[in-house]
Structures are given as C-alpha cells and as structure tokens.
Design a protein around this motif. Sequence first.
Motif, PDB file in Angstrom:
ATOM      1  N   GLN A  74       0.868  -1.176   0.000  1.00  0.00           N
ATOM      2  CA  GLN A  74       0.000   0.000   0.000  1.00  0.00           C
ATOM      3  C   GLN A  74       0.903   1.223   0.000  1.00  0.00           C
ATOM      4  O   GLN A  74       1.946   1.224   0.646  1.00  0.00           O
ATOM      5  CB  GLN A  74      -0.863   0.052   1.262  1.00  0.00           C
ATOM      6  CG  GLN A  74      -1.872  -1.040   1.377  1.00  0.00           C
ATOM      7  CD  GLN A  74      -2.728  -0.871   2.631  1.00  0.00           C
ATOM      8  OE1 GLN A  74      -2.895   0.230   3.147  1.00  0.00           O
ATOM      9  NE2 GLN A  74      -3.261  -1.955   3.122  1.00  0.00           N
ATOM     10  N   VAL A  75       0.497   2.247  -0.699  1.00  0.00           N
ATOM     11  CA  VAL A  75       1.235   3.496  -0.696  1.00  0.00           C
ATOM     12  C   VAL A  75       0.253   4.633  -0.966  1.00  0.00           C
ATOM     13  O   VAL A  75      -0.733   4.457  -1.679  1.00  0.00           O
ATOM     14  CB  VAL A  75       2.398   3.489  -1.727  1.00  0.00           C
ATOM     15  CG1 VAL A  75       1.870   3.455  -3.139  1.00  0.00           C
ATOM     16  CG2 VAL A  75       3.331   4.650  -1.510  1.00  0.00           C
ATOM     17  N   VAL A  76       0.517   5.782  -0.354  1.00  0.00           N
ATOM     18  CA  VAL A  76      -0.324   6.963  -0.554  1.00  0.00           C
ATOM     19  C   VAL A  76       0.441   7.959  -1.416  1.00  0.00           C
ATOM     20  O   VAL A  76       1.628   8.171  -1.232  1.00  0.00           O
ATOM     21  CB  VAL A  76      -0.688   7.613   0.805  1.00  0.00           C
ATOM     22  CG1 VAL A  76      -1.462   8.899   0.591  1.00  0.00           C
ATOM     23  CG2 VAL A  76      -1.489   6.653   1.656  1.00  0.00           C
ATOM     24  N   THR A  77      -0.258   8.548  -2.376  1.00  0.00           N
ATOM     25  CA  THR A  77       0.326   9.559  -3.243  1.00  0.00           C
ATOM     26  C   THR A  77      -0.607  10.769  -3.308  1.00  0.00           C
ATOM     27  O   THR A  77      -1.809  10.640  -3.094  1.00  0.00           O
ATOM     28  CB  THR A  77       0.583   9.000  -4.663  1.00  0.00           C
ATOM     29  OG1 THR A  77       1.111  10.048  -5.481  1.00  0.00           O
ATOM     30  CG2 THR A  77      -0.678   8.452  -5.293  1.00  0.00           C
ATOM     31  N   THR A 133      -5.488  -1.350  -7.046  1.00  0.00           N
ATOM     32  CA  THR A 133      -6.740  -0.623  -6.854  1.00  0.00           C
ATOM     33  C   THR A 133      -6.408   0.733  -6.248  1.00  0.00           C
ATOM     34  O   THR A 133      -5.415   0.877  -5.537  1.00  0.00           O
ATOM     35  CB  THR A 133      -7.719  -1.377  -5.936  1.00  0.00           C
ATOM     36  OG1 THR A 133      -7.095  -1.606  -4.671  1.00  0.00           O
ATOM     37  CG2 THR A 133      -8.143  -2.692  -6.544  1.00  0.00           C
ATOM     38  N   MET A 134      -7.248   1.710  -6.535  1.00  0.00           N
ATOM     39  CA  MET A 134      -7.023   3.064  -6.035  1.00  0.00           C
ATOM     40  C   MET A 134      -8.249   3.532  -5.260  1.00  0.00           C
ATOM     41  O   MET A 134      -9.376   3.347  -5.721  1.00  0.00           O
ATOM     42  CB  MET A 134      -6.737   4.009  -7.203  1.00  0.00           C
ATOM     43  CG  MET A 134      -5.481   3.665  -7.962  1.00  0.00           C
ATOM     44  SD  MET A 134      -5.175   4.734  -9.367  1.00  0.00           S
ATOM     45  CE  MET A 134      -6.155   3.930 -10.614  1.00  0.00           C
ATOM     46  N   ASP A 135      -8.005   4.116  -4.099  1.00  0.00           N
ATOM     47  CA  ASP A 135      -9.067   4.663  -3.264  1.00  0.00           C
ATOM     48  C   ASP A 135      -8.700   6.084  -2.863  1.00  0.00           C
ATOM     49  O   ASP A 135      -7.542   6.375  -2.580  1.00  0.00           O
ATOM     50  CB  ASP A 135      -9.265   3.826  -1.989  1.00  0.00           C
ATOM     51  CG  ASP A 135      -9.737   2.421  -2.268  1.00  0.00           C
ATOM     52  OD1 ASP A 135     -10.698   2.272  -3.043  1.00  0.00           O
ATOM     53  OD2 ASP A 135      -9.152   1.478  -1.708  1.00  0.00           O
ATOM     54  N   LEU A 173      -4.846   6.343  -2.248  1.00  0.00           N
ATOM     55  CA  LEU A 173      -4.243   5.145  -1.661  1.00  0.00           C
ATOM     56  C   LEU A 173      -4.195   4.069  -2.734  1.00  0.00           C
ATOM     57  O   LEU A 173      -5.230   3.670  -3.264  1.00  0.00           O
ATOM     58  CB  LEU A 173      -5.068   4.658  -0.461  1.00  0.00           C
ATOM     59  CG  LEU A 173      -4.652   3.335   0.166  1.00  0.00           C
ATOM     60  CD1 LEU A 173      -3.261   3.454   0.797  1.00  0.00           C
ATOM     61  CD2 LEU A 173      -5.668   2.893   1.201  1.00  0.00           C
ATOM     62  N   LEU A 174      -2.979   3.630  -3.075  1.00  0.00           N
ATOM     63  CA  LEU A 174      -2.790   2.543  -4.036  1.00  0.00           C
ATOM     64  C   LEU A 174      -2.579   1.261  -3.248  1.00  0.00           C
ATOM     65  O   LEU A 174      -1.760   1.217  -2.336  1.00  0.00           O
ATOM     66  CB  LEU A 174      -1.541   2.781  -4.895  1.00  0.00           C
ATOM     67  CG  LEU A 174      -1.706   3.443  -6.231  1.00  0.00           C
ATOM     68  CD1 LEU A 174      -2.069   4.896  -6.016  1.00  0.00           C
ATOM     69  CD2 LEU A 174      -0.452   3.324  -7.021  1.00  0.00           C
ATOM     70  N   ARG A 175      -3.349   0.243  -3.612  1.00  0.00           N
ATOM     71  CA  ARG A 175      -3.178  -1.083  -3.012  1.00  0.00           C
ATOM     72  C   ARG A 175      -2.774  -2.030  -4.127  1.00  0.00           C
ATOM     73  O   ARG A 175      -3.508  -2.204  -5.095  1.00  0.00           O
ATOM     74  CB  ARG A 175      -4.473  -1.551  -2.368  1.00  0.00           C
ATOM     75  CG  ARG A 175      -4.833  -0.769  -1.138  1.00  0.00           C
ATOM     76  CD  ARG A 175      -6.037  -1.385  -0.454  1.00  0.00           C
ATOM     77  NE  ARG A 175      -6.263  -0.706   0.802  1.00  0.00           N
ATOM     78  CZ  ARG A 175      -7.395  -0.142   1.157  1.00  0.00           C
ATOM     79  NH1 ARG A 175      -8.435  -0.198   0.354  1.00  0.00           N
ATOM     80  NH2 ARG A 175      -7.506   0.454   2.319  1.00  0.00           N
ATOM     81  N   GLY A 176      -1.607  -2.637  -3.986  1.00  0.00           N
ATOM     82  CA  GLY A 176      -1.106  -3.551  -4.999  1.00  0.00           C
ATOM     83  C   GLY A 176      -1.103  -4.978  -4.506  1.00  0.00           C
ATOM     84  O   GLY A 176      -0.841  -5.244  -3.331  1.00  0.00           O
ATOM     85  N   LEU A 177      -1.388  -5.898  -5.404  1.00  0.00           N
ATOM     86  CA  LEU A 177      -1.414  -7.322  -5.080  1.00  0.00           C
ATOM     87  C   LEU A 177      -0.691  -8.080  -6.191  1.00  0.00           C
ATOM     88  O   LEU A 177      -1.103  -8.034  -7.354  1.00  0.00           O
ATOM     89  CB  LEU A 177      -2.860  -7.810  -4.960  1.00  0.00           C
ATOM     90  CG  LEU A 177      -3.080  -9.307  -4.826  1.00  0.00           C
ATOM     91  CD1 LEU A 177      -2.517  -9.811  -3.504  1.00  0.00           C
ATOM     92  CD2 LEU A 177      -4.559  -9.622  -4.912  1.00  0.00           C
ATOM     93  N   PHE A 214       8.563  -1.112 -12.980  1.00  0.00           N
ATOM     94  CA  PHE A 214       7.757  -0.401 -13.976  1.00  0.00           C
ATOM     95  C   PHE A 214       6.752   0.517 -13.276  1.00  0.00           C
ATOM     96  O   PHE A 214       6.591   1.674 -13.663  1.00  0.00           O
ATOM     97  CB  PHE A 214       7.022  -1.391 -14.877  1.00  0.00           C
ATOM     98  CG  PHE A 214       6.090  -0.725 -15.844  1.00  0.00           C
ATOM     99  CD1 PHE A 214       6.576  -0.155 -17.002  1.00  0.00           C
ATOM    100  CD2 PHE A 214       4.733  -0.647 -15.586  1.00  0.00           C
ATOM    101  CE1 PHE A 214       5.727   0.486 -17.898  1.00  0.00           C
ATOM    102  CE2 PHE A 214       3.873  -0.018 -16.464  1.00  0.00           C
ATOM    103  CZ  PHE A 214       4.375   0.556 -17.625  1.00  0.00           C
ATOM    104  N   LEU A 215       6.092   0.017 -12.247  1.00  0.00           N
ATOM    105  CA  LEU A 215       5.125   0.839 -11.522  1.00  0.00           C
ATOM    106  C   LEU A 215       5.802   2.042 -10.877  1.00  0.00           C
ATOM    107  O   LEU A 215       5.303   3.166 -10.988  1.00  0.00           O
ATOM    108  CB  LEU A 215       4.394   0.009 -10.464  1.00  0.00           C
ATOM    109  CG  LEU A 215       3.387   0.791  -9.615  1.00  0.00           C
ATOM    110  CD1 LEU A 215       2.237   1.288 -10.490  1.00  0.00           C
ATOM    111  CD2 LEU A 215       2.875  -0.058  -8.475  1.00  0.00           C
ATOM    112  N   GLU A 216       6.923   1.807 -10.215  1.00  0.00           N
ATOM    113  CA  GLU A 216       7.624   2.919  -9.568  1.00  0.00           C
ATOM    114  C   GLU A 216       8.095   3.960 -10.591  1.00  0.00           C
ATOM    115  O   GLU A 216       7.953   5.155 -10.364  1.00  0.00           O
ATOM    116  CB  GLU A 216       8.821   2.404  -8.759  1.00  0.00           C
ATOM    117  CG  GLU A 216       8.427   1.764  -7.450  1.00  0.00           C
ATOM    118  CD  GLU A 216       9.614   1.466  -6.554  1.00  0.00           C
ATOM    119  OE1 GLU A 216      10.752   1.315  -7.064  1.00  0.00           O
ATOM    120  OE2 GLU A 216       9.411   1.386  -5.333  1.00  0.00           O
TER     121      GLU A 216
END
Length: 183
Positions: free
Chosen positions: A19-22, A72-74, A81-85, A161-163
């Motif tokens: 999880q990370v917040v941007t 997913t993004m919330d 908030l990005l949640r990656g799986l 790639f995501l980063e």
Amino acid sequence: MEKPIEDHLPPYRVRPRFQVVTEDNFGQLEEKVSKALKEEDAPCTGRVNPGYITLYLPTAEQHYWSPQLSITMDEVEEGTLLRGLYGPRPAVWTMFVFFYALLGFSILVIGIIGMANLSLEKSGAILWLVPLLVIAFLSLYLVAFFGQKAGHDQMVTLHQFLEESTGLNIDREHQEEAERIAT
C-alpha cells in the motif's frame, strides 16, 4: 545511496501486497501508467480501468509462474491510496485453490469415516491416509512457494515499472504509513 529493489518488495509470501499513498489523483495515475504502457520499449503490458490497473509481462516472456500486479485506487484525505497485489494469473490461482479445497475436503471426509469406524469398534486403517494428504497439502504449498520464487525476477520488473511510471517510491517505510492511513 538508493536501496535495492528487493528492499521495496514485500517478503516472500503467498500473494504479496503493498500500500502506498500519493498526492496524485486517479486520473493522473491512470494517465502516467497508460503513457508508460504505450511506450515502445515498455517492459510490461496491462490494462488501465477507472480505479483499477492490471500489469503483466508480454506474452512472449510469460511462463506458468509469471506474476501479475493488480492495483486498486481509493481516495483518502491525503490523496490516493494505491493497493497492490502480486499474484499468479487467475487460472493458476484458481487451480491451487481447487486443489487446496479438494485436499482439505478429503482430509475431513476421511477423518470422519475413520473416527466413525473407530467409534463402532471397526478398523480405523483409513486414517493412515490423513498424514499422506497432509503431506500432499504441504507439498502443494511448497510448489506454490517455489513457483513464486521462479517468478520473482518478473515481479521485480512489474514493481520497477510501476515505480518508474508513477514516480512513486514504494518501500516498506511508505507502506507502513499507508497502512496507518488506510485504517
């Protein structure tokens, strides 16, 4: 000095998450990833949908254990908030869940039949199958673990790639902050 990418990834476990917040909003993140996916030398392919992104490797580079990254993004007060799986393709995951359920159900049925036979003072020899099924269950877990290790380099590719496409730094410190915000 920059940390190696392995410090950014979650430790080995079944279907690792982050999880990370941007401060970026949905649209900005979706646009950044879409733009990076359209580049000719992009190491990944994927789909960008409103509030949801799926990244995977090109078909030519995929093997049975190739992972995919679902994001997913919330909206939160601090931004997004990005949640990656990280996980296997859905067909692989479904197959493992099926075999886990089949083994678990078999252990339950054999245990009930064996205990019923013992309570009726009959032979409980069928109970010798339970340890064998438990060994099969653990073997399946080990196969999944080694499969995840086989796909680790590709998981690193997806993570990088995501980063790079979003400009985010997804390391363990940022994940702890995101978990605090998410709760």
